[in-house]
Design a protein around this motif. Structure first.
Motif, PDB file in Angstrom:
ATOM      1  N   ARG A 150       0.846  -1.204   0.080  1.00 49.65           N
ATOM      2  CA  ARG A 150      -0.064   0.008  -0.002  1.00 49.65           C
ATOM      3  C   ARG A 150       0.564   1.259  -0.147  1.00 49.65           C
ATOM      4  NH1 ARG A 150      -1.726   2.913   4.513  1.00 49.65           N
ATOM      5  NH2 ARG A 150      -3.387   4.237   4.283  1.00 49.65           N
ATOM      6  N   GLU A 151       1.912   1.340   0.846  1.00 45.67           N
ATOM      7  CA  GLU A 151       2.744   2.489   1.010  1.00 45.67           C
ATOM      8  C   GLU A 151       3.762   2.771  -0.287  1.00 45.67           C
ATOM      9  OE1 GLU A 151       3.252   5.931   3.129  1.00 45.67           O
ATOM     10  OE2 GLU A 151       2.022   4.353   3.499  1.00 45.67           O
ATOM     11  N   PHE A 152       3.864   1.383  -0.828  1.00 46.61           N
ATOM     12  CA  PHE A 152       4.453   1.509  -2.163  1.00 46.61           C
ATOM     13  C   PHE A 152       3.763   2.242  -3.268  1.00 46.61           C
ATOM     14  CE2 PHE A 152       6.020   0.067  -6.249  1.00 46.61           C
ATOM     15  CZ  PHE A 152       7.767  -0.195  -6.088  1.00 46.61           C
ATOM     16  N   GLY A 193       9.111   2.666  -2.879  1.00 46.47           N
ATOM     17  CA  GLY A 193       8.344   3.243  -3.924  1.00 46.47           C
ATOM     18  C   GLY A 193       8.957   4.468  -4.537  1.00 46.47           C
ATOM     19  N   TYR A 194       9.416   5.391  -3.613  1.00 49.01           N
ATOM     20  CA  TYR A 194      10.134   6.542  -3.991  1.00 49.01           C
ATOM     21  C   TYR A 194      11.284   6.083  -4.929  1.00 49.01           C
ATOM     22  CZ  TYR A 194       7.297   9.461  -1.039  1.00 49.01           C
ATOM     23  OH  TYR A 194       5.968   9.966  -0.495  1.00 49.01           O
ATOM     24  N   ILE A 198       6.735   1.906 -14.033  1.00 50.27           N
ATOM     25  CA  ILE A 198       6.704   2.040 -12.742  1.00 50.27           C
ATOM     26  C   ILE A 198       5.294   1.489 -12.527  1.00 50.27           C
ATOM     27  CG2 ILE A 198       5.872   3.920 -11.121  1.00 50.27           C
ATOM     28  CD1 ILE A 198       7.930   5.778 -12.709  1.00 50.27           C
ATOM     29  N   TYR A 199       4.471   1.582 -13.442  1.00 48.33           N
ATOM     30  CA  TYR A 199       3.041   0.699 -13.338  1.00 48.33           C
ATOM     31  C   TYR A 199       3.194  -0.666 -13.135  1.00 48.33           C
ATOM     32  CZ  TYR A 199      -1.341  -1.471 -14.237  1.00 48.33           C
ATOM     33  OH  TYR A 199      -2.131  -2.314 -14.359  1.00 48.33           O
ATOM     34  N   PHE A 200       4.050  -1.381 -13.766  1.00 42.66           N
ATOM     35  CA  PHE A 200       4.232  -2.760 -13.739  1.00 42.66           C
ATOM     36  C   PHE A 200       4.864  -3.273 -12.326  1.00 42.66           C
ATOM     37  CE2 PHE A 200       7.509  -6.012 -13.817  1.00 42.66           C
ATOM     38  CZ  PHE A 200       6.836  -7.102 -14.300  1.00 42.66           C
ATOM     39  N   PHE A 201       5.809  -2.432 -11.857  1.00 35.66           N
ATOM     40  CA  PHE A 201       6.445  -2.729 -10.611  1.00 35.66           C
ATOM     41  C   PHE A 201       5.510  -2.294  -9.337  1.00 35.66           C
ATOM     42  CE2 PHE A 201      10.529  -2.083 -12.407  1.00 35.66           C
ATOM     43  CZ  PHE A 201      11.099  -3.147 -12.098  1.00 35.66           C
ATOM     44  N   SER A 202       4.490  -1.376  -9.462  1.00 35.82           N
ATOM     45  CA  SER A 202       3.506  -0.916  -8.511  1.00 35.82           C
ATOM     46  C   SER A 202       2.511  -2.183  -8.553  1.00 35.82           C
ATOM     47  CB  SER A 202       2.843   0.143  -8.917  1.00 35.82           C
ATOM     48  OG  SER A 202       3.878   1.345  -8.874  1.00 35.82           O
ATOM     49  N   ALA A 203       1.923  -2.498  -9.848  1.00 33.55           N
ATOM     50  CA  ALA A 203       0.645  -3.248  -9.766  1.00 33.55           C
ATOM     51  C   ALA A 203       1.326  -4.861  -9.172  1.00 33.55           C
ATOM     52  CB  ALA A 203       0.185  -3.462 -11.199  1.00 33.55           C
ATOM     53  N   ILE A 229       0.767  -8.948  -5.306  1.00 35.45           N
ATOM     54  CA  ILE A 229       1.394 -10.076  -4.733  1.00 35.45           C
ATOM     55  C   ILE A 229       1.051 -10.071  -3.275  1.00 35.45           C
ATOM     56  CG2 ILE A 229       3.662 -11.265  -3.913  1.00 35.45           C
ATOM     57  CD1 ILE A 229       4.742 -10.656  -6.876  1.00 35.45           C
ATOM     58  N   PHE A 230       1.530  -9.003  -2.686  1.00 35.44           N
ATOM     59  CA  PHE A 230       1.477  -8.481  -1.280  1.00 35.44           C
ATOM     60  C   PHE A 230       0.058  -8.360  -0.574  1.00 35.44           C
ATOM     61  CE2 PHE A 230       5.734  -6.505  -0.854  1.00 35.44           C
ATOM     62  CZ  PHE A 230       6.503  -7.643  -1.161  1.00 35.44           C
TER      63      PHE A 230
END
Length: 570
Positions: free
Chosen positions: A74-76, A223-224, A247-252, A257-258
């Motif tokens: 969530r914080e990411f 995330g930053y 960035i969307y790929f890493f965020s999604a 997963i988490f």
């Protein structure tokens, strides 16, 4: 308190009627005494059975960490939103005077819908549990929101040919994605903590909250860090199309997963089964809620009906509500019943704020000033780096030098926010060593003062090295806002409890739920103020440098307010 056991002596005995031939007054006295003792014994036994029935087993460290990984994800995603919302909105053509309004919609929805969602999750009867269905739905909305936010421009560019219509639709889609993500990310925190409280024992709740806080800080820093890297010229950037898609790929991927790990980390018992288990523990009346003094922070007393006395459902313990979630140390079994819970609404919160003692009200005002200053800076810091420090132009063509320079400034701004996350974690430990020397009020004043001076220097001397160095003061302010006001509330209430003990008063000490909820709502109110006013202020000034100067001004005003009005605690 007497516990139920197999021993017959521990069970309540029937009331004995007076025997014939004995003195009537003595018999009546004995009859009254026996009935009273039996009633109290039975009520104590029933209450003990309830508490024993709802006490969850101990959880391992691994389970608690897996449960807390959702806060990392969530914080990411939150960090990605904070870093890229303003640059993305400006890049799709949103006018400068309107770009802060995107932060206005979500907190307004929070004021209106937060009590409803919190109450609904308390009584969800899904076979999968009370909290996990809401967490899953809100998690999907978060994923949908960040998808529209980071990919809306690319999707609209591929579907719409007309340049004017394409710009309009891109603005609408991106803004809708931001609002949807912000709404879901804000609201998912309540059910996540309620899930933790429902499935953990009292000792594990504190451990679980510690892991939540730790993983929240790590998620924000990562995330930053992802946002600070230049993905546009990398292999992934060329493969996926642009930096935003990487960035969307890493965020999604991180969030999916988490979130999945979180939902399967600890089993959650459905409400219907939990009810039947509690019902089998005892089958008669429970102790009615004791009378409490009416005052600030208390709910209006409701008459206890006979049906409420015999209904397990009405007195079934709940662990969380939207307005009471800040009071995380309160035992779940000691929350009010369903009729009283319905009174915990925005109206009762506003009434509590109006009637609260002066030192609590002053604390809310200082918290509002602090969060207004902090949000002024944090929500628009990457845009400030791109436009002022690097002198880029977000409105330029995407293949122009001015736009590339702006993107580079945004990336460096993400490094600054990463420094903020790290310094916040470090300062949280430093606070413990400073506390004996300067006290809570001194720490509170110092956090505001350091932030105010740091942001003023950033605004007056906007160069890369100085700005990145001074980003460490953001962490000082962040740690101060998250800890000191709530510590002050705890100290104020401890003083009130000691005063009541010295006076020998029978009044019940006021709970901290309303106080903490009032402080929490100051964050949303600050976001509304920033969203409604900062865009117009930037439009009048003609430069985003007013963002950091406004943050500095509000913080220094907060310093003065703290020095004059916040009560010192020994």
């Amino acid at each position: 308190m007497t516990l139920l056991s197999e021993d017959q002596s521990a069970r309540p005995q029937p009331c004995r009627l007076p025997e014939p031939g004995k003195h009537i007054s003595a018999s009546l006295h004995q009859y009254s005494t026996d009935c009273t003792e039996s009633k109290e014994l039975y009520m104590d036994s029933g209450e003990s059975a309830v508490f024993r029935a709802v006490e969850p087993p101990r959880r391992s460290r691994g389970r608690l960490i897996l449960h807390g990984l959702v806060m990392f994800g969530r914080e990411f995603c939150y960090a990605v939103e904070a870093a890229f919302v303003t640059p993305v909105l400006l890049s799709v053509g949103l006018p400068r005077s309107l770009y802060s309004l995107v932060w206005l919609i979500s907190p307004i929805l929070g004021f209106l819908l937060q009590p409803i969602i919190g109450s609904a999750s308390d009584y969800c009867r899904s076979s999968w549990g009370r909290r996990r269905p809401y967490i899953l739905v809100l998690g999907i909305l978060m994923l949908l929101g960040i998808t529209l936010f980071l990919n809306g421009d690319a999707v609209i560019s591929a579907l719409v040919g007309d340049r004017s219509a394409r710009s309009t639709w891109a603005i609408v889609v991106v803004m809708f994605g931001v609002v949807l993500f912000d709404f879901a990310a804000d609201f998912i925190d309540g059910p996540i903590k309620a899930y933790l409280f429902d499935v953990c024992s009292h000792q594990d709740k504190e451990r679980g909250l510690h892991y939540h806080a730790l993983l929240t800080g790590l998620g924000g820093a990562c995330g930053y860090l992802v946002g600070a890297m230049d993905w546009g010229h990398s292999v992934m950037g060329q493969l996926l199309g642009s930096e935003y898609q990487v960035i969307y790929f890493f965020s999604a991927l991180t969030w999916t997963i988490f979130l999945t790990v979180h939902l399967f980390s600890i089993p959650e018992q459905p409400l219907s089964k939990d009810m039947s288990a509690s019902d089998s523990s005892f089958s008669s009346a429970l102790r009615p809620l004791g009378s409490h003094s009416k005052g600030y922070g208390t709910l209006a007393e409701e008459p206890v009906s006979s049906s409420a006395m015999s209904s397990v459902t009405d007195l079934r313990p709940r662990s969380f509500s939207a307005l009471g979630e800040a009071n995380s140390v309160t035992s779940s079994a000691k929350q009010p019943n369903k009729e009283a819970q319905k009174k915990m609404t925005l109206r009762s919160l506003v009434k509590a704020v109006v009637n609260m003692p002066d030192h609590y009200r002053y604390l809310c005002v200082s918290h509002l000033l602090g969060w207004t200053a902090f949000l002024c800076n944090m929500l628009f810091f990457t845009d400030f780096m791109g436009q002022i420090v690097y002198k880029g132009n977000p409105y330029a063509d995407h293949n122009s030098t001015a736009y590339v320079t702006y993107e580079r400034g945004v990336e460096v701004g993400c490094w600054g926010l990463c420094i903020n996350a790290v310094s916040s974690a470090l300062y949280s430990y430093v606070q413990r060593f400073l506390l004996p020397y300067i006290g809570l009020k001194g720490l509170y004043f110092m956090g505001y003062f350091v932030f105010g001076m740091g942001t003023s220097l950033i605004g007056l001397f906007p160069n890369v090295i100085a700005t990145l160095t001074l980003c460490s003061v953001f962490g000082v302010m962040s740690s101060t806002l998250y800890t000191i006001p709530f510590n002050l509330i705890a100290e104020y209430q401890r003083e009130e409890e000691e005063k009541l003990k010295l006076e020998g008063s029978n009044k019940t000490p006021r709970g901290s739920g309303m106080d903490c909820a009032a402080l929490t709502c100051m964050v949303q109110l600050a976001q509304i103020i920033v969203g409604a006013g900062l865009g117009a202020l930037v439009n009048v000034a003609g430069s985003v440098i007013v963002v950091v100067l406004s943050a500095s001004t509000m913080s220094l005003l907060g310093c003065i307010f703290i020095a004059l009005f916040i009560r010192y605690v020994e």
